[in-house]
Scaffold this motif. Structure first.
Motif, short mmCIF file in Angstrom:
data_model
loop_
_atom_site.label_atom_id
_atom_site.label_comp_id
_atom_site.label_asym_id
_atom_site.label_seq_id
_atom_site.Cartn_x
_atom_site.Cartn_y
_atom_site.Cartn_z
N GLU A 204 0.83 -1.21 0.00
CA GLU A 204 0.00 0.00 0.00
C GLU A 204 0.86 1.26 0.00
N SER A 207 2.03 1.74 -3.41
CA SER A 207 0.95 2.22 -4.27
C SER A 207 0.69 3.71 -4.06
N LEU A 211 0.86 6.31 -7.10
CA LEU A 211 -0.26 7.19 -7.45
C LEU A 211 0.14 8.65 -7.33
N MET A 271 -5.45 6.88 -14.60
CA MET A 271 -5.08 5.61 -13.97
C MET A 271 -5.38 4.43 -14.90
N HIS A 279 -7.22 2.47 -8.94
CA HIS A 279 -7.76 2.56 -7.58
C HIS A 279 -9.20 2.06 -7.64
N ALA A 300 -4.76 3.77 -0.35
CA ALA A 300 -4.34 3.06 -1.57
C ALA A 300 -4.27 1.55 -1.32
N VAL A 303 -5.49 -1.03 -4.71
CA VAL A 303 -4.93 -0.51 -5.95
C VAL A 303 -4.33 -1.67 -6.74
N SER A 398 -13.70 0.04 -10.62
CA SER A 398 -13.29 1.41 -10.34
C SER A 398 -14.30 2.40 -10.92
#
Length: 438
Positions: A204, A207, A211, A271, A279, A300, A303, A398
């Motif tokens: 995480e 991620s 991001l 994304m 995400h 996150a 993800v 998403s």
């Protein structure tokens, strides 16, 4: 089952967890049946009981974190479910009961037992509490204000047991004659495994950093900076962002609401179509406004990194859908299919998808129903024996989550037209550190 899931699942514990889930479901089912019967005796429709959001909150909370995640996603679908259901479900995003303070204290101390204690001050009372973690405000030794996300003690064992139980349920479903063509095992491995990976806080933190870098050129989207040196497999430490408000239309004027919708869609499309870093959990518990009505993404955990072939196929499908080219959409699905049944009717599928795309092309958000489109697409695939790569579920998930929120801000935004500028760059490699106009 992934090795990480298999490692902590033991048969006695799994049996106890299965018994608990069964008892909870049966108990709530009996209560629901009784409420429905009572409603009918009083002359009310029996379905009233099904629209009691508080009842669903109690059921999902009793079942635990894996099921709370389902409720969080459903809470965003105000276009599909009545307010009486989505309103109570929305409380699942940040109103979970915190674990005992001594357990959190012990978990944090253990996480740093092999290194110097990094905090000058630590607020043991959580400022937010979710199904998988609690969030605490702290100050580092160098005086930096940070948010500390702490994995709930014991949550890994429970979620891995739930993964094993749903895996067994999928295996049983696959034996039913009407469902034998469905690749349940592969679907569960991909989607269920992705949910299980939310336990990996090291991933995480990575991620969050990815991001943050990918969305750096968006001046109105902020992702908190993680502090890798302070993160552990059970803890994520990131900058603390103050002055946040929930992602709701509230008293925003029409122009601001339209700008917010386009900012959200631009970030999501970046994304999906360019980065391939998706995400899947942008519900109101993870998405906020700052003081300037800018967007802040706080979490996150869910993800997914799409394989490049899947990213390209999904991007090509979306742009051809926007252009109304149903034949090409069908060909993309055929070429990227993970499984084709022996009795697959390709021409029937192509004809059905051409009709679906023709109906949907160019529709405004108030008219274009992504959930209905996805449902009909999956139905076409099932009926004609054509099954896509399971990773296709992630970009759709998403978009479905975001669609549910966007409708409350601006019902006139054109989902497909907003995607086109980003889709034009779908095959252009990103230059590291680039801040090219988007």
């Amino acid at each position: 089952m992934p090795n990480t899931a298999r490692r902590l699942v033991r048969l006695p514990g799994l049996a106890l967890r299965g018994a608990r889930v069964g008892v909870v479901v049966l108990g709530h089912a009996a209560a629901l049946a009784g409420a429905a019967l009572l409603a009918r005796l009083r002359g009310s429709p029996g379905g009233v009981a099904l629209r009691d959001g508080g009842r669903w909150v109690r059921l999902l909370t009793a079942l635990g974190p894996s099921y709370i995640k389902i409720g969080q996603l459903l809470s965003t679908r105000r276009d599909l479910l009545p307010d009486a259901v989505t309103g109570p479900l929305s409380t699942l995003t940040d109103a979970a009961r915190p674990p005992r303070a001594w357990r959190v204290r012990r978990a944090v101390r253990r996480a740093y037992r092999d290194r110097e204690w990094p905090f000058a001050g630590f607020g043991w009372e959580p400022v937010a509490c979710g199904s998988i973690a609690t969030v605490h405000r702290a100050t580092t030794l160098d005086g930096r204000d940070v948010a500390v996300k702490v994995r709930r003690p014991g949550i890994a064992r429970v979620m891995r047991q739930d993964f094993a139980l749903t895996s067994a349920a999928m295996a049983l479903a696959a034996r039913l004659p009407a469902l034998r063509r469905m690749p349940f095992a592969l679907m569960h491995q991909q989607v269920g495994g992705a949910i299980l990976r939310q336990l990996d806080f090291t991933a995480e933190a990575e991620s969050l950093a990815r991001l943050r870098a990918n969305l750096a050129a968006f001046g109105n989207v902020h992702v908190p900076e993680p502090l890798p040196g302070l993160c552990t497999p059970e803890i994520v430490v990131m900058e603390y962002v103050d002055g946040l408000t929930r992602f709701e239309p509230g008293d925003l004027d029409a122009a601001t609401r339209r700008a917010v919708v386009r900012a959200v869609l631009a970030a999501i499309y970046e994304m999906l179509f360019v980065d391939g870093v998706v995400h899947c959990d942008l519900h109101p518990g993870n998405l906020y406004f700052d003081r300037d009505a800018g967007l802040v993404v706080l979490d996150a955990g869910f993800v997914i990194r799409l394989p490049d072939a899947v990213r390209r196929s999904f991007s090509d499908f979306f742009i051809n859908m926007a252009m109304g080219d149903g034949w090409m959409c069908a060909q993309i699905v055929v070429d990227s299919a993970a499984h084709v049944a022996d009795d697959c009717d390709l021409e029937g599928f192509r004809s059905g998808l051409r009709e679906l795309v023709a109906e949907s092309s160019g529709a405004l958000s108030g008219e274009f129903d992504l959930a209905r489109f996805a449902g009909r697409l999956f139905d076409l695939q099932r009926r004609f024996g054509l099954f896509p790569a399971p990773e296709f579920a992630f970009p759709l998930l998403s978009l479905l989550v975001v669609e549910g929120m966007v409708r409350g801000f601006d019902a006139e935004v054109d989902f497909q037209a907003e995607a086109v500028p980003v889709l034009r760059r779908r095959n252009t490699p990103r230059i590291p550190g680039s801040t090219a106009e988007r």
